[in-house]
Scaffold this active site. Structure first.
Site, PDB file in Angstrom:
ATOM      1  N   GLU A 166       0.825  -1.219   0.000  1.00 31.11           N
ATOM      2  CA  GLU A 166       0.000   0.000   0.000  1.00 31.11           C
ATOM      3  C   GLU A 166       0.859   1.270   0.000  1.00 31.11           C
ATOM      4  O   GLU A 166       0.805   2.078   0.949  1.00 31.11           O
ATOM      5  CB  GLU A 166      -0.955  -0.010   1.188  1.00 31.11           C
ATOM      6  CG  GLU A 166      -2.007  -1.062   1.069  1.00 31.11           C
ATOM      7  CD  GLU A 166      -3.184  -0.848   2.020  1.00 31.11           C
ATOM      8  OE1 GLU A 166      -3.043  -0.111   3.004  1.00 31.11           O
ATOM      9  OE2 GLU A 166      -4.247  -1.432   1.764  1.00 31.11           O
TER      10      GLU A 166
ATOM     11  N   GLU B 130      -6.708  -7.784  -0.317  1.00 28.72           N
ATOM     12  CA  GLU B 130      -7.083  -7.597   1.087  1.00 28.72           C
ATOM     13  C   GLU B 130      -8.512  -7.113   1.169  1.00 28.72           C
ATOM     14  O   GLU B 130      -8.917  -6.215   0.433  1.00 28.72           O
ATOM     15  CB  GLU B 130      -6.240  -6.504   1.753  1.00 28.72           C
ATOM     16  CG  GLU B 130      -4.853  -6.866   2.129  1.00 28.72           C
ATOM     17  CD  GLU B 130      -4.198  -5.718   2.906  1.00 28.72           C
ATOM     18  OE1 GLU B 130      -4.906  -4.977   3.612  1.00 28.72           O
ATOM     19  OE2 GLU B 130      -2.980  -5.565   2.768  1.00 28.72           O
TER      20      GLU B 130
HETATM   21  C1  GLA Z   1      -4.200  -2.183   4.989  1.00 29.68           C
HETATM   22  C2  GLA Z   1      -2.847  -2.822   5.158  1.00 29.68           C
HETATM   23  C3  GLA Z   1      -2.862  -3.988   6.088  1.00 29.68           C
HETATM   24  C4  GLA Z   1      -3.738  -3.712   7.270  1.00 29.68           C
HETATM   25  C5  GLA Z   1      -5.129  -3.413   6.778  1.00 29.68           C
HETATM   26  C6  GLA Z   1      -6.188  -3.311   7.836  1.00 29.68           C
HETATM   27  O1  GLA Z   1      -4.915  -2.685   3.944  1.00 29.68           O
HETATM   28  O2  GLA Z   1      -2.275  -3.200   3.937  1.00 29.68           O
HETATM   29  O3  GLA Z   1      -1.532  -4.240   6.499  1.00 29.68           O
HETATM   30  O4  GLA Z   1      -3.214  -2.645   7.987  1.00 29.68           O
HETATM   31  O5  GLA Z   1      -5.064  -2.205   6.070  1.00 29.68           O
HETATM   32  O6  GLA Z   1      -6.154  -2.103   8.520  1.00 29.68           O
END
Ligand code: GLA
Ligand code: GLA
Length: 648
Positions: free
Chosen positions: A152, A309
């Protein structure tokens, strides 16, 4: 064939796996439970830098070797992270300059994650070095299916304002604008005596007495997006070299934050991976989620993508941290598959006992695998794994919504005639299409539009010449266009296009906007077609366009609010205001009809989403009551996947 070839013709199912938080006994239990839940792919080691490289240049791969082997023996594919999203404590201790600096000049501390300056050569070198080691170690491991670079990018630190970034910005500006004369022209520096005569005077848009130079702000956003992309590319090129046959990606975010210009990143992804956290408390969450799915599919040129995710249930950083009610995870997971995802994966596999996100849901909760969440997940894993003939197939779309990050950044800068928010503006145009069950692609303004019957352009304030010409030619060649107010006003440097608004589209729209009349909070204008509008009213002077609706009261009473211009072989409809939700639905229906666009299925009950993917139609009941749709009985939050032709 799945976009991730190792998954063959099955839809993938899995999670982030963070085994460094657990003992080897738990790993074995995890792999057993993964098999029980139908897990076919995990994304591994995202925050493992400190565990893999506990001291500079000293590596501990033993534990990861064992986990890779365990997963491989169980037939679970690994999306292996390079682990570079959260640098170890030693990096910033030895190199404090790797820590990012905010606009106010505050250097951020370690102790969270993503604490690095994207332009830092020290960070980039260390990260590429780790990627190199990971590639050498696991490049031929049979479980390796995908490289997951970083994590991310820009989620927390989108921009750094340190001196290293300032230097990198100057290099970037030389490439974009050539010399200082070019820069002065692009930034309109004659205003407020901002002319620069030496590159040392060129700075990031740090905290200043009042409004900063908008062109400088905009260029800084572009530069920062490129700086993050450069971090990704540095690691990707190392991995490409070592493992040319293993796809490389990073997970990007489906959320209403203008983090980075993903359209410019897309060519560097071997496949697109989406992280998506719709809010269970928000009744419109499914509409937003649909938009992000369409955007991800479009970024990949229509190819399937991975939902890398999402949450099985609660999302820890949004209080109150409410679970998803039974069935909602199944519904939203199917929505992803319907719109083009070839895998559904969760953050994370096993809920952490410590750390900042211990109250975030997981597949295996704190209580172990005996609760509703695990049972639902396991049932879903079996169901998705059993979907035949869906993986790898495409989602057809006849309508495009134009979406552009530079426009987003520019539209939300200070001192615009009204506070326009891109999320609200995009939603207002997208939701009517969702309610009509018309599938759309989400495309940048300069995209090839020739395959679409209708193109919708929400408030494209900033528009370069190539995009303006592309849209003009699209209509001339027979396309239908729906465009909203405050479009085509500025060029790529945020300079007004002179000679009458909207400079980029006057001929195409057959009108001139004499003045902008933003409305005060709560101020509403009536429309001659019924209903009302607020937020904004253009004073339109038609120059060939026909009037479809006029204002019935207020400062512009009697003047046109909505127009249509026959142009070439197509048409251009223009909305000079923000109509209420129901009027907007009618206004979108009209050009849909004109363009001959049909819904996926006609006559569905409200709240039922239908998406065609390959040879199937997905029917998703977002209602809390049962419905009968296209011959299928759907319980509340239920899903039916029907072969095309069988849906009535
Ligand atoms: C993001 C991050 C994860 C986790 C999620 C949930 O998507 O990539 O590592 O922190 O949020 O909060
Ligand atoms: C002040 C300043 C001007 C201009 C106007 C309008 O009066 O002196 O330079 O900025 O405000 O904002």
């Amino acid at each position: 064939m799945n976009i991730l070839p190792v998954l063959k013709d099955r839809i993938g199912f899995g999670a982030d796996y963070n085994p460094e938080q657990w003992s080897p006994e738990v790993w074995r239990e995890d792999v057993r439970l993964m098999r029980e839940a139908g897990v076919s792919v995990v994304t591994l080691g995202i925050f493992s830098w400190a565990s893999v490289e506990p001291a500079p240049g000293s590596y501990d791969f033993g534990w990861l070797d064992e986990v890779m082997d365990l997963l491989g023996e169980a037939g679970i594919a690994v999306s292996l992270a390079t682990g570079t999203a959260s640098p170890p404590a030693w990096l910033s201790r030895l190199h404090p300059g790797t820590l990012p600096v905010n606009r106010d000049g505050v250097r951020l501390s370690p102790g969270s994650r993503q604490h690095y300056c994207p332009s830092s050569p020290v960070y980039r070198e260390a990260a590429a070095g780790l990627a190199q080691r990971m590639g050498e170690r696991y490049g031929t491991h049979p479980a390796l299916a995908l490289w997951h670079v970083g994590n991310e990018y820009g989620c927390h630190v989108q921009e750094c304002y340190c001196d290293v970034s300032a230097d990198d910005f100057r290099r970037w500006l030389r490439e974009r604008h050539g010399d200082l004369d070019g820069l002065n022209a692009a930034w309109s520096t004659t205003f407020w005596s901002q002319r620069v005569t030496d590159w040392a005077e060129v700075l990031p848009p740090r905290t200043a007495p009042t409004l900063r130079n908008p062109a400088q702000e905009l260029d800084y956003r572009r530069f920062s997006s490129d700086a993050l992309l450069a971090c990704y590319r540095a690691e990707r090129s190392v991995l490409r070299e070592l493992t040319p046959d293993v796809p490389v990606t990073t997970n990007i975010m489906g959320m209403w934050e203008p983090v980075a210009d993903y359209a410019s990143w897309a060519p560097d992804f071997d496949l697109v991976a989406l992280d998506l956290y719709p809010e269970p408390k928000d009744p419109a969450a499914a509409v937003d989620a649909a938009f992000f799915h369409d955007q991800m599919r479009s970024l990949g040129g229509g190819r399937p993508y991975l939902m890398m995710e999402t949450a099985t249930s609660a999302i820890s950083y949004r209080p109150p941290n409410r679970p998803k009610r039974p069935g909602l995870n199944r519904l939203w997971s199917h929505q992803a598959v319907a719109r083009g995802a070839d895998a559904v994966m969760y953050f994370q596999w096993r809920a952490s006992l410590g750390g900042a996100e211990k109250f975030h849901s997981a597949v295996v909760s704190h209580g172990g695998p005996h609760d509703r969440i695990f049972r639902e997940a396991a049932a879903l894993g079996a169901e998705l794994g059993g979907l035949d003939g869906v993986a790898g197939t495409r989602v057809p779309a006849e309508v495009a919504v134009v979406f552009d990050h530079a426009n987003w950044w520019a539209l939300e800068l200070d001192a615009r005639p009204a506070e326009l928010r891109v999320p609200e503006r995009v939603r207002a145009h997208y939701a009517p299409l969702w309610h009509e069950n018309v599938t759309v692609d989400v495309v940048p303004p300069a995209a090839d539009l020739s395959s679409y019957k209708l193109v919708i352009v929400p408030n494209l304030y900033l528009c370069d010449d190539a995009a303006a010409e592309g849209l003009r030619r699209y209509v001339e060649d027979g396309g239908h266009l729906l465009m909203s107010f405050f479009s085509g006003i500025a060029d790529a440097c945020d300079r007004i296009r002179p000679g009458g608004h909207p400079g980029a589209f006057r001929d195409l729209l057959g009108l001139r906007v004499e003045e902008f009349w933003p409305l005060s909070d709560g101020e509403r204008l009536g429309l001659s077609t019924g209903g009302g509008a607020d937020l904004w009213a253009d004073h339109i002077v038609p120059e060939g366009a026909a009037v479809l609706a006029a204002y019935t009261d207020g400062p512009l009473a009697g003047l046109p609010a909505v127009t249509r211009h026959a142009y070439g072989r197509g048409s251009a409809t223009y909305l000079g205001t923000r109509p209420g939700e129901h009027v907007m639905r009618d206004l979108v229906r009209d050009p849909l009809r004109l363009a001959g666009v049909e819904p996926v299925l006609p006559g569905l009950p409200a709240g039922v989403e239908a998406v065609r993917r390959g040879g199937h139609v997905f029917l998703l009941n977002h209602n809390d009551h049962p419905v009968r749709a296209a011959g299928a009985e759907l319980a509340p939050l239920d899903v039916a996947v029907v072969a095309l032709g069988e849906a009535e």
